[in-house]
Design a protein around this motif. Structure first.
Motif, PDB file in Angstrom:
ATOM      1  N   ARG A  89     164.026  66.251 139.769  1.00  0.00           N
ATOM      2  CA  ARG A  89     164.236  67.347 138.830  1.00  0.00           C
ATOM      3  C   ARG A  89     165.212  66.908 137.729  1.00  0.00           C
ATOM      4  NH1 ARG A  89     163.655  72.688 139.465  1.00  0.00           N
ATOM      5  NH2 ARG A  89     161.674  71.948 140.307  1.00  0.00           N
ATOM      6  N   ASP A 118     160.072  67.621 135.685  1.00  0.00           N
ATOM      7  CA  ASP A 118     160.093  66.932 136.976  1.00  0.00           C
ATOM      8  C   ASP A 118     159.464  65.557 136.811  1.00  0.00           C
ATOM      9  OD1 ASP A 118     161.299  69.036 138.171  1.00  0.00           O
ATOM     10  OD2 ASP A 118     159.534  69.764 139.248  1.00  0.00           O
ATOM     11  N   GLU A 212     157.867  74.416 143.858  1.00  0.00           N
ATOM     12  CA  GLU A 212     158.756  73.429 143.252  1.00  0.00           C
ATOM     13  C   GLU A 212     159.808  72.950 144.244  1.00  0.00           C
ATOM     14  OE1 GLU A 212     158.025  76.363 141.993  1.00  0.00           O
ATOM     15  OE2 GLU A 212     156.703  75.788 140.334  1.00  0.00           O
TER      16      GLU A 212
END
Length: 477
Positions: A89, A118, A212
């Motif tokens: 990230r 990302d 995520e």
């Protein structure tokens, strides 16, 4: 067991790794290569192995299983290379006057616009194990990729720091399990089983967690390269007759093994979450990675070159790989672009009285293929007004001339057929016509014996079409 592949295995993996790279980064960043594009907000669909505690409620697997048949010789070893992406990230921070940094949605620079994104870091897990050790019992190789945080300063045009990129990764844990089981066959053959599993103990919070959060702890685009130091693997799509039953009993979950590396060799396998054919290749015309195998390089290059300067700034700030695609499209020479416009790969050497042999890029026909006929006049010559029209001459199949009026047995090819054609396996048919396409390919139009609609098909000219190696001639009265 050694935890590094041998130099020999590494050299054998070199060619297969070109295709494996395409698998690893398939869909990594899609045209128009900007983080703001809707299709880049739902990423990484292939080969994702999620933490076990998250997967059951969301329909994504935490492990993949490969089974295939191998014929090792002597004291052979199996070299294994697991490859996957570790999600990272990236956040963007802007420098403040007091020397602190604050998160921002975008940091505008003269050449690019930096945005949160990302990224994916390539990871490898390697080992080499004697086949005898795999026969003795299961071999396990656990691995861990720790959590980490890194910062990268972002300088302005005057050299002063105007912001920074902060990259954070979460811990990923996994294991590779291998074993070899003997098979009851007339030849020495073993079933090789390779399991890749995410063993992370991360548990989603009580309020739940989105994809995520799971991706940060997942093995993304996971796939295996397998190499045999002595011996060969069997094709899973075209095995020898004596091994069809055992190959059919192999169970492959969330991955599919194909022969890789050089044509004619069977000592390397790529087990991929994307279904491929044996000995896949990257097109030699491709000038670089475009990260979107569902598109054509020429179209992607033209579209990318047509982006506005503002769109290119955002693409360059999205990811270094996206920036490389933009630069590639902007600097591609005309002769390279021309190569992307089309290529003929299916021409084979022909033999017909009075005709000139045609040599294609791929060389003469493959072993077992029959020689195909092509008229003296090329398809693009005005005198050859209908290149796909039926011809009265016949095609040699297994040494027997086959043409209109011949009766044949249908044997659809597994590599180029669909489920419907499989129902025709072993049925007899009547050849109605022999046709040729503009590339010299031969197609036989047939009507199936016992088809109540055969007369209607014949009147309308609507037939089933097969290539010469997909049928066998019947003895004619």
């Amino acid at each position: 067991m050694t935890t590094a592949t041998t130099d020999l295995a590494a050299s054998r993996f070199a060619l297969a790794r070109q295709v494996a790279d395409a698998v690893l980064f398939e869909g990594y960043v899609l045209y128009p290569y900007r983080a703001s594009a809707a299709k880049n907000r739902m990423r990484w669909q292939f080969g994702v192995l999620v933490p076990p505690a998250w997967g059951p409620d969301h329909g994504e697997p935490s492990c993949q299983r490969t089974e295939l048949v191998m014929e090792p010789r002597g004291g052979a070893e199996v070299a294994v290379e697991l490859r996957f992406l570790h999600a990272c990230r990236r956040t963007v921070e802007e420098a403040r006057a007091d020397g602190t940094f604050a998160d921002v949605a975008a940091l505008h620079l003269p050449d690019r616009v930096l945005v949160p994104w990302d990224e994916g870091t390539e990871e490898r897990v390697e080992m080499s194990i004697p086949v005898a050790e795999l026969e003795a019992g299961e071999v396990c190789l656990p691995f861990t990729r720790p959590a980490r945080e890194e910062t990268e300063p972002v300088p302005g045009t005057d050299g002063r720091t105007v912001g920074r990129l902060v990259r954070r990764t979460e811990r990923v844990d996994g294991v590779v399990r291998l074993r070899a089981d003997p098979l009851d066959l007339p030849y020495r053959a073993l079933k090789l089983t390779a399991v890749v599993e995410n063993t992370g103990d991360w548990t989603p919070p009580p309020e739940g967690a989105g994809r995520e959060a799971a991706l940060a702890r997942s093995l993304v685009a996971a796939h295996l390269l397998l190499g045999l130091s002595a011996g060969s693997f069997l094709s899973m799509t075209d095995p020898p007759e004596w091994a069809r039953a055992v190959v059919g009993s192999c169970t492959n979950r969330h991955t599919w093994p194909v022969l890789a590396g050089e044509d004619g060799r069977a000592d390397v396998v790529l087990s991929s979450p994307i279904i491929l054919e044996d000995h896949p290749r990257i097109a030699p015309e491709s000038a670089g990675a475009m990260y979107d195998a569902t598109e054509i390089d020429e179209i992607l290059a033209l579209r990318t070159a047509a982006l506005t300067e503002e769109e290119k700034r955002e693409a360059r700030g999205t990811d270094a790989r996206a920036a490389a695609v933009v630069d590639l499209a902007d600097t591609m020479p005309p002769e390279i672009m021309e190569r992307l416009h089309g290529a003929v790969r299916a021409l084979r050497e022909i033999t017909e009285p009075g005709a000139q042999p045609v040599q294609g890029r791929d060389g003469p026909g493959l072993p077992g293929e029959e020689a195909l006929f092509r008229p003296d006049t090329p398809w693009w010559d005005p005198e050859h007004t209908d290149p796909a029209a039926p011809h009265g001459d016949r095609v040699l199949v297994g040494g027997t001339p086959v043409g209109p009026g011949s009766r044949v047995v249908l044997r659809p090819g597994l590599r180029r057929t669909d489920a419907q054609d499989l129902f025709l396996q072993g049925r007899t048919a009547l050849v109605e016509a022999v046709l040729r396409d503009v590339d010299g390919g031969v197609h036989l139009a047939v009507t199936v014996d016992g088809d109540p609609g055969a007369d209607i098909r014949r009147a309308q000219g609507r037939f089933l079409y097969f290539q010469p190696d997909e049928l066998a001639p019947l003895e004619e009265a």
